[in-house]
Design a protein around this motif. Structure first.
Motif, PDB file in Angstrom:
ATOM      1  N   GLY A 223      -0.758   3.734   6.854  1.00  0.00           N
ATOM      2  CA  GLY A 223      -1.124   2.616   5.980  1.00  0.00           C
ATOM      3  C   GLY A 223      -0.979   3.031   4.520  1.00  0.00           C
ATOM      4  N   GLY A 224      -1.465   4.214   4.210  1.00  0.00           N
ATOM      5  CA  GLY A 224      -1.322   4.747   2.847  1.00  0.00           C
ATOM      6  C   GLY A 224       0.140   4.945   2.484  1.00  0.00           C
ATOM      7  N   ALA A 225       0.930   5.386   3.457  1.00  0.00           N
ATOM      8  CA  ALA A 225       2.364   5.592   3.214  1.00  0.00           C
ATOM      9  C   ALA A 225       3.005   4.274   2.791  1.00  0.00           C
ATOM     10  CB  ALA A 225       3.037   6.136   4.474  1.00  0.00           C
ATOM     11  N   ILE A 226       2.693   3.220   3.547  1.00  0.00           N
ATOM     12  CA  ILE A 226       3.306   1.911   3.261  1.00  0.00           C
ATOM     13  C   ILE A 226       2.885   1.411   1.882  1.00  0.00           C
ATOM     14  CG2 ILE A 226       3.286  -0.532   3.964  1.00  0.00           C
ATOM     15  CD1 ILE A 226       3.316   0.547   6.899  1.00  0.00           C
ATOM     16  N   SER A 227       1.616   1.618   1.558  1.00  0.00           N
ATOM     17  CA  SER A 227       1.165   1.125   0.250  1.00  0.00           C
ATOM     18  C   SER A 227       1.731   1.963  -0.900  1.00  0.00           C
ATOM     19  CB  SER A 227      -0.364   1.052   0.189  1.00  0.00           C
ATOM     20  OG  SER A 227      -0.889   2.356   0.127  1.00  0.00           O
ATOM     21  N   SER A 228       2.265   3.132  -0.593  1.00  0.00           N
ATOM     22  CA  SER A 228       2.849   3.961  -1.666  1.00  0.00           C
ATOM     23  C   SER A 228       4.321   3.625  -1.951  1.00  0.00           C
ATOM     24  CB  SER A 228       2.748   5.449  -1.294  1.00  0.00           C
ATOM     25  OG  SER A 228       3.839   5.839  -0.475  1.00  0.00           O
ATOM     26  N   ILE A 229       4.905   2.746  -1.152  1.00  0.00           N
ATOM     27  CA  ILE A 229       6.338   2.427  -1.343  1.00  0.00           C
ATOM     28  C   ILE A 229       6.560   1.799  -2.729  1.00  0.00           C
ATOM     29  CG2 ILE A 229       8.269   0.996  -0.517  1.00  0.00           C
ATOM     30  CD1 ILE A 229       7.067   1.239   2.322  1.00  0.00           C
ATOM     31  N   PRO A 230       7.429   2.418  -3.525  1.00  0.00           N
ATOM     32  CA  PRO A 230       7.691   1.847  -4.863  1.00  0.00           C
ATOM     33  C   PRO A 230       8.314   0.446  -4.748  1.00  0.00           C
ATOM     34  CG  PRO A 230       8.566   4.086  -4.692  1.00  0.00           C
ATOM     35  CD  PRO A 230       8.169   3.667  -3.311  1.00  0.00           C
ATOM     36  N   ARG A 231       8.078  -0.378  -5.747  1.00  0.00           N
ATOM     37  CA  ARG A 231       8.723  -1.698  -5.807  1.00  0.00           C
ATOM     38  C   ARG A 231      10.238  -1.520  -5.749  1.00  0.00           C
ATOM     39  NH1 ARG A 231       5.558  -4.984  -4.969  1.00  0.00           N
ATOM     40  NH2 ARG A 231       3.584  -5.368  -6.009  1.00  0.00           N
TER      41      ARG A 231
ATOM     42  N   LEU B  30      11.425  -1.788   4.466  1.00  0.00           N
ATOM     43  CA  LEU B  30      11.026  -0.388   4.603  1.00  0.00           C
ATOM     44  C   LEU B  30       9.646  -0.263   5.244  1.00  0.00           C
ATOM     45  CD1 LEU B  30      12.058   2.411   4.077  1.00  0.00           C
ATOM     46  CD2 LEU B  30      11.070   2.308   1.790  1.00  0.00           C
ATOM     47  N   ALA B  31       8.734  -1.161   4.891  1.00  0.00           N
ATOM     48  CA  ALA B  31       7.403  -1.147   5.504  1.00  0.00           C
ATOM     49  C   ALA B  31       7.540  -1.318   7.014  1.00  0.00           C
ATOM     50  CB  ALA B  31       6.537  -2.247   4.904  1.00  0.00           C
ATOM     51  N   LYS B  32       8.450  -2.194   7.416  1.00  0.00           N
ATOM     52  CA  LYS B  32       8.689  -2.393   8.859  1.00  0.00           C
ATOM     53  C   LYS B  32       9.211  -1.123   9.507  1.00  0.00           C
ATOM     54  CE  LYS B  32       9.571  -7.309   9.088  1.00  0.00           C
ATOM     55  NZ  LYS B  32      10.304  -7.620   7.822  1.00  0.00           N
ATOM     56  N   MET B  33      10.108  -0.445   8.810  1.00  0.00           N
ATOM     57  CA  MET B  33      10.656   0.814   9.322  1.00  0.00           C
ATOM     58  C   MET B  33       9.546   1.833   9.569  1.00  0.00           C
ATOM     59  SD  MET B  33      13.915   1.158   9.602  1.00  0.00           S
ATOM     60  CE  MET B  33      15.310   0.138   9.179  1.00  0.00           C
TER      61      MET B  33
ATOM     62  N   ILE C 133       4.240  10.328   5.250  1.00  0.00           N
ATOM     63  CA  ILE C 133       4.885  10.254   6.570  1.00  0.00           C
ATOM     64  C   ILE C 133       4.814  11.644   7.234  1.00  0.00           C
ATOM     65  CG2 ILE C 133       7.048   9.885   7.811  1.00  0.00           C
ATOM     66  CD1 ILE C 133       7.829   7.790   5.730  1.00  0.00           C
ATOM     67  N   GLY C 134       5.017  12.676   6.430  1.00  0.00           N
ATOM     68  CA  GLY C 134       4.937  14.040   6.958  1.00  0.00           C
ATOM     69  C   GLY C 134       3.560  14.352   7.530  1.00  0.00           C
ATOM     70  N   GLU C 135       2.508  13.923   6.799  1.00  0.00           N
ATOM     71  CA  GLU C 135       1.137  14.136   7.312  1.00  0.00           C
ATOM     72  C   GLU C 135       0.935  13.408   8.643  1.00  0.00           C
ATOM     73  OE1 GLU C 135      -2.236  13.238   4.625  1.00  0.00           O
ATOM     74  OE2 GLU C 135      -0.781  13.540   3.000  1.00  0.00           O
ATOM     75  N   ALA C 136       1.399  12.166   8.695  1.00  0.00           N
ATOM     76  CA  ALA C 136       1.254  11.380   9.927  1.00  0.00           C
ATOM     77  C   ALA C 136       2.024  12.044  11.070  1.00  0.00           C
ATOM     78  CB  ALA C 136       1.764   9.957   9.708  1.00  0.00           C
ATOM     79  N   PHE C 137       3.199  12.543  10.742  1.00  0.00           N
ATOM     80  CA  PHE C 137       4.027  13.181  11.765  1.00  0.00           C
ATOM     81  C   PHE C 137       3.348  14.431  12.309  1.00  0.00           C
ATOM     82  CE2 PHE C 137       7.501  15.649  13.506  1.00  0.00           C
ATOM     83  CZ  PHE C 137       8.220  14.687  14.184  1.00  0.00           C
ATOM     84  N   GLN C 138       2.673  15.150  11.410  1.00  0.00           N
ATOM     85  CA  GLN C 138       1.957  16.360  11.837  1.00  0.00           C
ATOM     86  C   GLN C 138       0.875  15.997  12.854  1.00  0.00           C
ATOM     87  OE1 GLN C 138       2.500  19.686  10.972  1.00  0.00           O
ATOM     88  NE2 GLN C 138       1.081  19.918  12.678  1.00  0.00           N
ATOM     89  N   VAL C 139       0.129  14.910  12.567  1.00  0.00           N
ATOM     90  CA  VAL C 139      -0.917  14.460  13.487  1.00  0.00           C
ATOM     91  C   VAL C 139      -0.278  14.031  14.813  1.00  0.00           C
ATOM     92  CG1 VAL C 139      -2.773  12.800  13.862  1.00  0.00           C
ATOM     93  CG2 VAL C 139      -2.406  13.754  11.573  1.00  0.00           C
TER      94      VAL C 139
END
Lengths: 304, 304
Positions: A262-270, A277-280, A209-215
């Motif tokens: 997309g990578g952030a969402i796929s990294s969300i732990p079970r 959270l994916a929606k968030m 999320i931090g990387e995306a925010f930087q972009v």
């Protein structure tokens, strides 16, 4: 479903504002220097998008949020650190910013001494909020303070990130990771810890999320003017800072940002709240995307 | 007996320096901004008299010091806050000091941005030292962080003390209590808490030592030159600050200081090390007294 998510964010917002307001108004009965007290309130309100504490609360909710008062404290603490960093980054010796969140920067509205002290006081307040709520769960509180300290100070926190700007040779990965990523890593880890989960599992989500925010920040800096941003625009080019728009172009930077998310969402732990959270994260992505490129209208404030 | 006391202080000194050095050198394997890392070491060493952590250790020793590692952490944390305050107080927007502890002030030796960041990082480091040692005794660690935050931030800590200087009408009692007294109150309370005792009982000792130190500081400012002090002299008159020398004269201020320390000694709570602690306070008093007025020769460094 988007509507439910917005409701949830509104609920978080109420909790965040109440916790921050409690913190800055605490102990106001004792004689205290009035201008500095006022400067603290000025520094934390009105808030920007409160992105970091919102992410923190979203992760805590996804993990069950069984100690909501501790989550509130963690969110307020994280936002205090973020506000402190904005106040100090705006100082004449750094960005010398005239405006912030659409109003004069703190040192312009008060004075440079009060801006230094307000930043210092907010850093202390962040830890104090957590010690005051530590009796809820001492182990979790200590875990929260530990992550907050790591992601704020040296050698890996936002202080380190800002410190890289004084180096002749910058380690760009370490720089972005520390300057922008650190408080997002704090957000996801602290959300998990406040709800009794292992913080380390949530590192990747925060970091992406931090990387995306930087972009997104690079995009806003390039595309918006000062009135739209509420702070000076075009600063990356002005200061010759490396940025995603210079590297990928505008459309390229937007698709780069979406891939990262997309990578952030796929990294969300079970966890029970995984889908929510994916929606968030998607909602945050929408907020981060410059208005013209959004999939629907949003009136969320674009900047901080 | 005086000799035993000096041995004890030497032992404390070794522990304090080791704990501070551990803290500033931590995590130096990851890529981190080298100048800021160097600035942190510059800010904390060579130390001044380390009066506050020495008092902290003296109180802990008087209370049995059953968790010496936690005491070490508390002492290092307190000194980090003190060093942070020196770095920020020296900034151009405050005292604009050219020298500190006999060498260029941090912003002169490095830069103003690095001085702001070094101060910020040291504040964070103070809390981080305690969270890292919290497993020794979580309840005591939280108590230590709580006192440290209270005596550092707003509305009663050293940030508040410095904040009073931006007010048109200063509450002098609150000003001195916060600006100088706060970290001495932190020292005595944290020493007690680290050793498992109730901090509140030790408030008065810290507060009285703080008052005495304020008078001693006024005396040094009036009597010494910059080379002797290691920092600019005559600042109180220059900035029109109220001070004990202007109020009582030199001899009067010295006897006022000794009376306050007498009160400090009589406020020491009953504890196994009560007599030893009284000797410590007297040793500190000797250090605080300008050389010409001391009862015997001492080569201890007069200032910070």
């Amino acid at each position: 479903m988007a509507f439910e998510c917005e409701d949830e964010i509104m609920g978080f917002s109420t909790r965040i504002e109440a916790a921050i307001s409690d913190a800055v108004n605490l102990g106001q009965t004792a004689p205290s220097p009035a201008k500095l007290a006022s400067a603290l309130r000025y520094a934390v309100s009105p808030g920007g998008a409160r992105i970091r504490p919102t992410i923190l609360m979203s992760v805590a909710a996804a993990c069950g949020d069984d100690r909501p008062e501790l989550t509130n404290a963690a969110a307020a603490a994280l936002e205090c650190i973020h506000c402190a960093s904005l106040v100090h980054d705006d100082l004449p010796c750094f960005d010398d910013a005239e405006t912030r969140r659409g109003k004069p920067s703190l040192h312009r509205a008060y004075s440079e001494p009060l801006a230094v002290l307000a930043g210092d006081s907010l850093i202390v307040m962040a830890f104090q909020i957590l010690t005051r709520h530590a009796s809820i769960d001492p182990q979790r509180a200590i875990g929260l303070m530990n992550i907050l300290a790591e992601q704020t100070g040296m050698p890996n926190g936002i202080c380190a990130g800002q410190g890289w700007e004084s180096e002749q040779k910058i380690d760009l990965r370490a720089y972005h990771r520390a300057k922008t990523g650190a408080l997002f890593v704090a957000a996801t880890q602290m959300g998990a810890i406040a709800a009794g989960q292992d913080g380390a599992q949530w590192d990747e989500l925060g970091s992406r999320i931090g990387e995306a925010f930087q972009v997104a920040d690079d995009l806003r800096d390039a595309l918006y003017n000062e009135a739209e941003l509420g702070k000076p625009a075009g600063q990356d080019d002005l200061h010759g800072r490396p940025n995603a728009v210079a590297e990928y172009g505008i459309e390229g930077a937007i698709s780069h940002m979406k891939n990262i998310l997309g990578g952030a969402i796929s990294s969300i732990p079970r966890c029970p709240g995984e889908a929510m959270l994916a929606k968030m994260v998607n909602a945050q992505a929408e907020m981060l995307t410059p208005v013209k490129w959004r999939s629907k209208h949003s009136n969320l404030h674009p900047g901080e």
